[in-house]
Structures are given as C-alpha cells and as structure tokens.
Enzyme design. Structure first.
Site, PDB file in Angstrom:
ATOM      1  N   ASP A 108      -7.239  49.158   3.075  1.00  0.00           N
ATOM      2  CA  ASP A 108      -8.023  49.386   1.860  1.00  0.00           C
ATOM      3  C   ASP A 108      -7.953  50.870   1.502  1.00  0.00           C
ATOM      4  O   ASP A 108      -7.838  51.708   2.397  1.00  0.00           O
ATOM      5  CB  ASP A 108      -9.506  49.069   2.098  1.00  0.00           C
ATOM      6  CG  ASP A 108      -9.742  47.633   2.506  1.00  0.00           C
ATOM      7  OD1 ASP A 108      -8.887  46.792   2.220  1.00  0.00           O
ATOM      8  OD2 ASP A 108     -10.803  47.374   3.118  1.00  0.00           O
TER       9      ASP A 108
HETATM   10  N1  URA Z   1      -9.928  45.216   7.360  1.00  0.00           N
HETATM   11  C1  URA Z   1     -10.572  45.772   6.307  1.00  0.00           C
HETATM   12  O1  URA Z   1     -11.663  45.342   5.981  1.00  0.00           O
HETATM   13  N2  URA Z   1     -10.000  46.783   5.670  1.00  0.00           N
HETATM   14  C2  URA Z   1      -8.804  47.317   6.024  1.00  0.00           C
HETATM   15  O2  URA Z   1      -8.332  48.276   5.390  1.00  0.00           O
HETATM   16  C3  URA Z   1      -8.155  46.732   7.112  1.00  0.00           C
HETATM   17  C4  URA Z   1      -8.729  45.689   7.752  1.00  0.00           C
END
Ligand code: URA
Length: 243
Positions: A108
């Site tokens: 993310d």
């Molecule tokens: N899980 C998440 O919630 N975000 C990420 O970036 C990776 C795994």
C-alpha cells in the site's frame, strides 16, 4: 557442449560471485557443483551460462549476467509502481540502475518496507503467485492493550469480505505504553490483507512495514535505500519457489 564451446565452469561460478576461481575449482573437486542436475568433478567442463542450470550445495546459482535482483525499502507515501501518471513519487525515484526492472508485488502507498525488484520474469511470477505461498513478514503498530489470545485468534483465522484469512505466525515485537508493535507472518498477498486482518480482530493498524519477503530480510536498509541481493540471497529465493 563440445571441448571449445561455452565457458569453463569455474569461470562461470567465479563470475557469478561464488568466490575466486581457485575456490570454485575446490567446490567442483569436492563434488558440490551440479550442472543440469548432474554432479561435475572436472574443472575443464564447459557450460553455456545462458542456459545451464547450476547448483552449488543444492542452491541455484544465477549465471545469466543480465539478470538483476535488488531489495528496496519503499518509504511511506510512495506508490509501488515504476512510474505514476498522477506524478506521485514512485519506486523509480529511488532506482538509479539502467536496467528495466519490475517490482515483485506491491505494498500500500501508506505501507513502508521491503519490495524486491528484478528483471527475472519467471522468478517474479512465482514469488507473487498464490500457489507458491511465499511468506511475508510485517511489523504493525496497533493500540494496546491486546488480549492474550490475539495470536491464537489470528492463527485460527477470521472471515473477511473475500473469504477466510489467517496469520501463520504472530508475536508481540515491542510495547511502549499503549503502542504495541506486532510481528505478523502470512503466506498470501491479497490487497490490504494485514490491515484488514487486524481490523477484523479489533486492532486497526496505525503503521505498517514489511520486513521480510520469503528468505530476504530488510535488515538495516533505510527507507529510500536500495541494495543488490547477494548470490546467496538469489539462490535462497530460487529455492523458495522450487527453481
Ligand atoms: N497488507 C496490507 O494491509 N498492506 C500492505 O501494504 C501489505 C500487506
């Protein structure tokens, strides 16, 4: 491969970073090197480094000189792509190598941490394909106090909108007042999976960082930092997905 074609095995191994040519000869002499599945004892053996599948002590050695493998610590706020049409900071802002590289999976924008970059399509495909179930480990900051059975609940699994999800491992990493840092390992990569999993059990994530991807550890790499993987690490990555 005939007498004069190809490259001597000890040279190929040395150029792949295994060690000096002499050391590579010793490895060959000790029967620790295989080419295309067969043990090789002869120093003079010639191989085609573009096609030969070479293992040392059972670990694959990458001999295609054009292949590149890097680890980057993506800072928070940077998108997990090599460019961004909306002009936001992307991984390309941190990569100063001439090769065209692909990111292995995504994080993310709000998550920081380890992303692998490579031009090795087969490896990248396997590392991200659910059927290989590569483990990823994250550090998540949540607000405590947390109940004793939280780890058990996460390992037992919960049901999310798109199906069941569970942690493979969970432990408290650090705790300062109500700020609790937990380490959580999963072998899947659905979108926002760690955030959704922890929210589901009542602990929304405040901050998230990925610290391991399969056998590769983030280590001391600072946000925005990039480093080439070692020969050993590339061998471990191959092994983790059966290559
Ligand atoms: N899980 C998440 O919630 N975000 C990420 O970036 C990776 C795994």
């Amino acid at each position: 491969m005939s007498e004069n074609e190809g490259v001597r095995l000890q040279k190929v191994l040395a150029e792949a970073g295994i060690g000096s040519r002499r050391h590579c000869e010793e490895l060959i002499g000790e029967g620790r090197v295989t080419v295309d599945g067969k043990k090789v004892f002869r120093f003079g053996e010639r191989v085609d480094p573009r096609h030969a599948v070479i293992h040392v002590d059972g670990k694959r050695v990458e001999t295609r000189s054009e292949m590149r493998y890097y680890a980057i610590n993506k800072p928070r706020g940077v998108v997990s792509t090599m460019s961004d049409e909306r002009g936001r900071k992307s991984l390309a802002d941190y990569v100063e190598v001439p090769e065209r590289l692909f990111h292995v999976g995504r994080l993310d924008t709000d998550t920081e941490g380890l992303i692998l970059l490579t031009n090795d399509g087969e490896l990248s495909h396997r590392l991200t394909h659910p059927s290989y179930g590569v483990f990823k480990t994250y550090l998540a900051e949540i607000h405590g106090p947390i109940p004793r059975d939280l780890g058990r609940r996460l390992r037992a699994g919960v049901t999310l909108d798109d199906g069941p999800a569970k942690a493979d491992k969970f432990r408290i990493f650090d705790q300062v007042g109500r700020r609790v840092l937990v380490e959580i390992t999963l072998h899947e990569g659905r979108k926002h999976i760690v955030r959704r999993l922890l929210k589901e059990v009542g602990f929304p994530v405040q901050q998230l960082a990925r610290i391991e991807f399969g056998p590769i550890k983030l280590g001391q790499l600072q946000p925005g930092g990039i480093r080439a993987l070692t020969v050993h690490e590339v061998g471990e990555l191959y092994k983790s997905v059966g290559l």
